[in-house]
Design a protein around this motif. Structure first.
Motif, PDB file in Angstrom:
ATOM      1  N   ARG A  77       8.124-110.181  72.992  1.00  0.00           N
ATOM      2  CA  ARG A  77       8.584-109.095  73.862  1.00  0.00           C
ATOM      3  C   ARG A  77       9.555-108.173  73.142  1.00  0.00           C
ATOM      4  O   ARG A  77       9.486-106.964  73.303  1.00  0.00           O
ATOM      5  N   VAL A  78      10.451-108.730  72.343  1.00  0.00           N
ATOM      6  CA  VAL A  78      11.435-107.905  71.637  1.00  0.00           C
ATOM      7  C   VAL A  78      10.733-107.045  70.598  1.00  0.00           C
ATOM      8  O   VAL A  78      10.992-105.843  70.484  1.00  0.00           O
ATOM      9  N   ARG A  79       9.829-107.649  69.844  1.00  0.00           N
ATOM     10  CA  ARG A  79       9.102-106.900  68.820  1.00  0.00           C
ATOM     11  C   ARG A  79       8.279-105.779  69.458  1.00  0.00           C
ATOM     12  O   ARG A  79       8.236-104.659  68.967  1.00  0.00           O
ATOM     13  N   TYR A  80       7.645-106.079  70.582  1.00  0.00           N
ATOM     14  CA  TYR A  80       6.848-105.072  71.286  1.00  0.00           C
ATOM     15  C   TYR A  80       7.733-103.929  71.780  1.00  0.00           C
ATOM     16  O   TYR A  80       7.390-102.753  71.634  1.00  0.00           O
ATOM     17  N   ALA A  81       8.892-104.246  72.335  1.00  0.00           N
ATOM     18  CA  ALA A  81       9.802-103.217  72.835  1.00  0.00           C
ATOM     19  C   ALA A  81      10.330-102.357  71.691  1.00  0.00           C
ATOM     20  O   ALA A  81      10.420-101.131  71.817  1.00  0.00           O
ATOM     21  N   LEU A  82      10.669-102.973  70.576  1.00  0.00           N
ATOM     22  CA  LEU A  82      11.141-102.201  69.424  1.00  0.00           C
ATOM     23  C   LEU A  82      10.049-101.297  68.878  1.00  0.00           C
ATOM     24  O   LEU A  82      10.311-100.156  68.502  1.00  0.00           O
ATOM     25  N   ARG A  83       8.824-101.792  68.844  1.00  0.00           N
ATOM     26  CA  ARG A  83       7.711-100.978  68.356  1.00  0.00           C
ATOM     27  C   ARG A  83       7.497 -99.766  69.254  1.00  0.00           C
ATOM     28  O   ARG A  83       7.297 -98.651  68.778  1.00  0.00           O
ATOM     29  N   ARG A  84       7.581 -99.964  70.573  1.00  0.00           N
ATOM     30  CA  ARG A  84       7.426 -98.827  71.495  1.00  0.00           C
ATOM     31  C   ARG A  84       8.560 -97.836  71.325  1.00  0.00           C
ATOM     32  O   ARG A  84       8.356 -96.634  71.399  1.00  0.00           O
ATOM     33  N   TRP A  85       9.763 -98.322  71.104  1.00  0.00           N
ATOM     34  CA  TRP A  85      10.927 -97.452  71.006  1.00  0.00           C
ATOM     35  C   TRP A  85      10.945 -96.685  69.689  1.00  0.00           C
ATOM     36  O   TRP A  85      11.267 -95.504  69.647  1.00  0.00           O
ATOM     37  N   LEU A  86      10.570 -97.350  68.607  1.00  0.00           N
ATOM     38  CA  LEU A  86      10.622 -96.719  67.291  1.00  0.00           C
ATOM     39  C   LEU A  86       9.424 -95.829  67.003  1.00  0.00           C
ATOM     40  O   LEU A  86       9.521 -94.904  66.200  1.00  0.00           O
ATOM     41  N   ARG A  87       8.286 -96.099  67.638  1.00  0.00           N
ATOM     42  CA  ARG A  87       7.085 -95.291  67.424  1.00  0.00           C
ATOM     43  C   ARG A  87       6.561 -94.783  68.741  1.00  0.00           C
ATOM     44  O   ARG A  87       5.568 -95.299  69.279  1.00  0.00           O
ATOM     45  N   PRO A  88       7.186 -93.754  69.291  1.00  0.00           N
ATOM     46  CA  PRO A  88       6.686 -93.241  70.581  1.00  0.00           C
ATOM     47  C   PRO A  88       5.298 -92.614  70.399  1.00  0.00           C
ATOM     48  O   PRO A  88       4.958 -92.085  69.345  1.00  0.00           O
TER      49      PRO A  88
END
Length: 68
Positions: free
Chosen positions: A54-65
């Protein structure tokens, strides 16, 4: 008084009274962390969220909109 000093005092008192000694400080820390992780994963499944990553997924969404 430090944790170690309190442990030795409690151990001495338990031996003097013939009671079982208390567990050593930090003895169950790994078990506690493991149970907390399992509980959070279980709660994620109940709430119908991904249980892992979940953390990795959230960071990926935040860093690569996404581009519109």
């Amino acid at each position: 008084m430090s944790v170690t000093q309190q442990y030795f005092l409690d151990s001495h008192r338990a031996r003097a009274l013939g009671e079982p000694e208390p567990p050593a400080p930090g003895r169950h820390d790994a078990d506690l962390v493991r149970e907390l992780r399992d509980y959070r994963r279980f709660q994620a499944v109940i709430a119908e969220r991904p249980a892992r990553g979940r953390v990795r997924y959230a960071l990926r969404r935040w860093l690569r909109p996404r581009a519109l």
